[in-house]
Design an enzyme around this catalytic site. Structure first.
Site, PDB file in Angstrom:
ATOM      1  N   HIS A   1       0.842  -1.211   0.000  1.00 60.75           N
ATOM      2  CA  HIS A   1       0.000   0.000   0.000  1.00 60.75           C
ATOM      3  C   HIS A   1       0.879   1.264   0.000  1.00 60.75           C
ATOM      4  O   HIS A   1       0.813   2.082   0.932  1.00 60.75           O
ATOM      5  CB  HIS A   1      -0.870  -0.054   1.266  1.00 60.75           C
TER       6      HIS A   1
ATOM      7  N   GLU B   1      -0.561   1.449  -5.346  1.00 59.33           N
ATOM      8  CA  GLU B   1      -0.440   0.197  -4.593  1.00 59.33           C
ATOM      9  C   GLU B   1      -0.454  -1.013  -5.527  1.00 59.33           C
ATOM     10  O   GLU B   1      -1.425  -1.227  -6.245  1.00 59.33           O
ATOM     11  CB  GLU B   1      -1.602   0.083  -3.605  1.00 59.33           C
TER      12      GLU B   1
END
Ligand code: TA6
Length: 289
Positions: free
Chosen positions: A158, A264
C-alpha cells in the site's frame, strides 16, 4: 552498511549502500518508512501524525496488506487491510546482506500464531525482502501455505509516494484499464469503467482499483518521474483521500493529502489460491528517474 536503530521508539533496520541509497524498515509490520535514493530526496510520504507500535498501522511508507485488502473479501471479521501491517515481524537469520557496492537488502518474516489463527484459520509464512539498488527500491512479498489445506488471500503493498503537490502530479499507464471507482461506495460496490485520458490527474478524492494493469506506471511530477513496476500482483490501487477525508483521519495532517499519492501493487479482483505447500511471490519495484 546496515544498522539496527530505533525509529519513533520502534526497532528498525537501516539499509545503506556505499553509493548512498538509503531505506529504513520497521520490524513492526515489516514497514518501510523511508527510501532516499543516492543524492536525492525522500520518496515516500510519512505522516507527521502517525502512531507507532501497539497495533497501530503506520500512516505512510509501505503498509503490507495481508490476508485481505480493505474489507473486500469473504471475511469481514478480519481487521480492515488484514493483520500483517500491525504485527511484529522478525529479521530472518542471515537476512541482512550488505550486498555489493550498490545493493543492500533485508528479509523479514511473519509466521502464523494463535492470534492470527483466531482471525484467519490458516498456517502461513510471510516474507518481505526489501532491496536497495541504484535509485531503486524493490519489495518482494512471498506468501507460503504451510498448512495442510488450500487457502485464498488478497494482498497489496500500500505504497504512499511523496509528491510536492498532488495538483501537479499525474499517473501514466492506466489509460483504458478497467477500474472500480469506490469513492462514496462501501464493500465491493462501485462503478466500473476505464480511463479515457492518457494520464490520470487529481482534482478530488480518488479511490480506484485498476484490474489487470498491463505494465509499469509512471508518477509524473515537476521534480521528476518515479517508475512503478510490479510482478505477481495483477491490480493497482490509486488513492488520495483529498481534503474532507484527510480531515477525518486523526493520524494525517489536514493538508497531508496534498503531499501524497498511494500507488499500490495489489491482487484484489482474483484472490490468490494456494494449495498446501505452495507459495506465491508479489513484487513492487520503484525506480527514481
Ligand atoms: O487503498 C485505498 C484504501 O482501501 C482506501 O479505501 C482507504 O481505506 C485507505 O485504503 C486507507 O486505509 P487505512 O485502513 O490505512 O486507513
Amino acid at each position: 552498511m546496515n544498522r539496527n536503530d530505533d525509529f519513533h521508539g520502534q526497532p528498525a533496520v537501516n539499509l545503506l549502500t556505499s553509493a548512498g541509497d538509503r531505506a529504513t524498515v520497521l520490524l513492526h509490520g515489516a514497514h518501510v518508512v523511508s527510501w532516499i535514493p543516492a543524492g536525492g530526496d525522500e520518496r515516500l510520504y510519512l505522516s507527521e501524525r502517525s502512531a507507532y507500535g501497539n497495533g497501530h498501522a503506520v500512516r505512510g511508507g509501505v503498509p503490507v496488506i495481508f490476508p485481505q485488502f480493505n474489507q473486500r473479501g469473504p471475511d469481514f471479521s478480519l481487521p480492515r487491510h488484514g493483520f500483517a501491517r500491525t504485527r511484529r515481524w522478525q529479521v530472518k537469520e542471515d537476512g541482512v546482506t550488505a550486498g555489493s557496492a550498490d545493493t543492500a537488502s533485508v528479509e523479514l518474516m511473519l509466521l502464523d500464531d494463535a492470534d492470527t489463527r483466531a482471525m484467519w484459520p490458516h498456517p502461513f509464512s510471510l516474507s518481505l525482502t526489501v532491496s536497495l539498488g541504484a535509485h531503486c527500491l524493490d519489495l518482494a512479498l512471498r506468501v507460503a501455505n504451510t498448512g495442510a489445506s488450500a487457502l485464498a488471500f488478497t494482498a497489496a503493498l500500500h505504497t504512499y509516494l511523496r509528491v510536492a503537490d498532488i495538483a501537479q502530479a499525474s499517473v501514466r499507464g492506466l489509460q483504458g484499464v478497467r477500474c472500480l471507482d469506490t469513492v462514496g461506495n462501501v464493500g465491493n460496490a462501485g462503478s466500473v469503467g476505464a480511463d479515457a485520458d492518457a494520464d490520470l490527474t487529481f482534482q478530488g478524492e480518488t479511490d480506484r482499483i485498476y484490474y489487470e494493469v498491463p505494465g509499469p506506471l509512471s508518477l509524473l511530477a515537476p521534480d521528476g518521474v518515479l517508475e512503478v513496476a510490479m510482478e505477481g500482483f495483477r491490480d493497482v490501487v490509486v488513492w488520495n483521500p483529498w481534503a474532507d477525508l484527510s480531515a477525518t483521519l486523526p493520524d494525517m495532517p489536514d493538508d497531508g493529502y496534498r503531499r501524497m499519492l498511494c500507488i499500490e501493487a495489489a491482487t484484489i479482483d482474483q484472490p490468490v489460491r494456494l494449495d498446501a505447500g505452495r507459495s506465491w511471490l508479489g513484487r513492487q519495484t520503484l525506480t527514481a528517474r
